[in-house]
Write an enzyme that holds these catalytic residues in place. Sequence first.
Site, PDB file in Angstrom:
ATOM      1  N   HIS A 209       0.811  -1.223   0.000  1.00 45.71           N
ATOM      2  CA  HIS A 209       0.000   0.000   0.000  1.00 45.71           C
ATOM      3  C   HIS A 209       0.841   1.268   0.000  1.00 45.71           C
ATOM      4  O   HIS A 209       1.859   1.355   0.672  1.00 45.71           O
ATOM      5  CB  HIS A 209      -0.906  -0.011   1.242  1.00 45.71           C
TER       6      HIS A 209
ATOM      7  N   HIS B  75       0.128  10.814  -1.754  1.00 39.97           N
ATOM      8  CA  HIS B  75      -1.120  10.597  -1.024  1.00 39.97           C
ATOM      9  C   HIS B  75      -1.507  11.832  -0.225  1.00 39.97           C
ATOM     10  O   HIS B  75      -2.591  12.372  -0.381  1.00 39.97           O
ATOM     11  CB  HIS B  75      -0.998   9.387  -0.096  1.00 39.97           C
TER      12      HIS B  75
END
EC number: 4.6.1.-
Length: 307
Positions: free
Chosen positions: A38, A74
């Site tokens: 991830h 992100h």
Amino acid sequence: MLCFFVLFFCCGTVLLEGADIDEIEHADKRRPIWNMGHMVNAVYQIDEFVDLGANAIETDVTFTKSANAEYTYHGVPCDCHRWCKKWEYVNDFLKALRRATTPGDAKYRSQLILVVFDLKTDYLTASTAYDAGKDFAKRLLQHYWNGGSNGGRAYIILSIPDLAHYKFINGFKEQLKTQGHEDLLAKVGYDFWGNEDLSSTRAAFQKAGVQDKEHIWQSDGITNCWLRTLKRVREAVANRDSSNGYINKVYYWTVDKYASVRDAINAGADGIMTNYPNVIVDVLKENDFKGKFRMATYNDNPWETFK
């Protein structure tokens, strides 16, 4: 002459061993699992997560207001116990990713077979999502697929947060067709990750021109900071296994604890997205799992439903 026979024997042995490996993998009836690292947004993290056991990674892609892919980033907030601000320019990341997934390259990592691009289209409109899809297709074609010549071999999933942005897929597909590389769509799959109703998700795929079971991965999940039941995962698995479903594969995010990994695999998930790929590796070695599950390899088609 002796040297020739020795060389012939050695090379032949290597080829036979490679063929034997392929036969063993095809004969293996265990369910393949995609171990998805991830938030892999910095180039050095590609090796870091593969070294931990990942055979797939997830990378975030941000866009400008003009619908141009800009960073692999992100930002805050993100998962607990992770640094949220690692980044690269998209083009630079794609070039590094190409090297990591191109056989023969010094940076090649054969284990890395799938990449999920988490497309941060949140600030785009329905119409600019189409433009963003075209832009990202151009970048993938140039920097990852190397213009269609000896590019990276990994399978790609376009993961979109909002059903209203289905036109990203339209733009992406049309751009590859315009540039004469419709063949590369064989390497591309699709996902909506906003945890919407499955029937609404199916309708969005249809609007995007994606037919039932046409390279569709269905995700479900939430940040590792919170708990989430497996109810929707089980619904997605039931759809996947139905004769009239639309899903090929199901993955669950973000799962870091051993017990949660076990539960997700037992629920039927094909992929587990995690910050700790070594946890999935460990679980797959446990007595309750090693006889029924294994790590996916490049010989496993990610668009085929396991039966």
